[in-house]
Write a protein that holds these residues in place. Structure first.
Motif, short mmCIF file in Angstrom:
data_model
loop_
_atom_site.label_atom_id
_atom_site.label_comp_id
_atom_site.label_asym_id
_atom_site.label_seq_id
_atom_site.Cartn_x
_atom_site.Cartn_y
_atom_site.Cartn_z
N CYS A 47 0.84 -1.20 0.00
CA CYS A 47 0.00 0.00 0.00
C CYS A 47 0.87 1.24 0.00
N VAL A 59 -4.93 4.94 1.84
CA VAL A 59 -3.85 4.31 1.08
C VAL A 59 -4.33 3.98 -0.34
N SER A 60 -3.37 3.78 -1.21
CA SER A 60 -3.63 3.20 -2.53
C SER A 60 -3.08 1.79 -2.48
N VAL A 61 -3.87 0.84 -2.95
CA VAL A 61 -3.54 -0.58 -2.78
C VAL A 61 -3.08 -1.21 -4.08
N GLN A 65 -3.65 0.58 -7.72
CA GLN A 65 -3.82 1.79 -6.92
C GLN A 65 -5.28 2.02 -6.50
N TRP A 81 5.71 3.12 1.09
CA TRP A 81 5.06 1.82 0.93
C TRP A 81 5.02 1.09 2.26
N TYR A 86 -5.29 -7.72 3.34
CA TYR A 86 -6.61 -7.42 2.76
C TYR A 86 -7.69 -8.08 3.61
#
Length: 102
Positions: A47, A59-61, A65, A81, A86
């Motif tokens: 992330c 966050v961007s996963v 993203q 990062w 999940y």
């Protein structure tokens, strides 16, 4: 069942959960289904830490993203990062767990 309970608890703890229905999302239901298809409960994902929010971080996963929320008491560095686990997708938001870093 445990994953469902954890997802519900995370939803309740996050005050900014998006309230979009499938019809309100600009790219339609197929995008939501594709987000769900990219992940499975328990998967460790990378992330990108975007912003501090109450109770955790936006966050961007992963490589796509996708938008997510990582609840944590740890202080994380923005624009870095981190790995997280999940949990589920709800209302266009990927919910994660910081339990791998405990």
């Amino acid at each position: 069942m445990r994953s469902t309970k954890l997802c519900a608890m995370l939803l309740l703890s996050h005050s900014k959960v998006l309230q979009l229905s499938d019809n309100e999302h600009p790219e339609g239901k197929s995008q939501k289904e594709s987000i769900k298809g990219n992940y499975e409960a328990g998967l460790i994902v990378d992330c990108w830490v975007r912003a501090k929010e109450p109770g955790g971080y936006a966050v961007s996963v992963g490589l796509h993203q996708d938008t997510g929320f990582l609840p944590t008491q740890r202080e994380l560095q923005l624009d870095s990062w981190v790995s997280a686990q999940y949990v589920c997708v709800s209302n266009w938001l990927i919910l994660l767990s910081d339990s791998i870093n405990s």
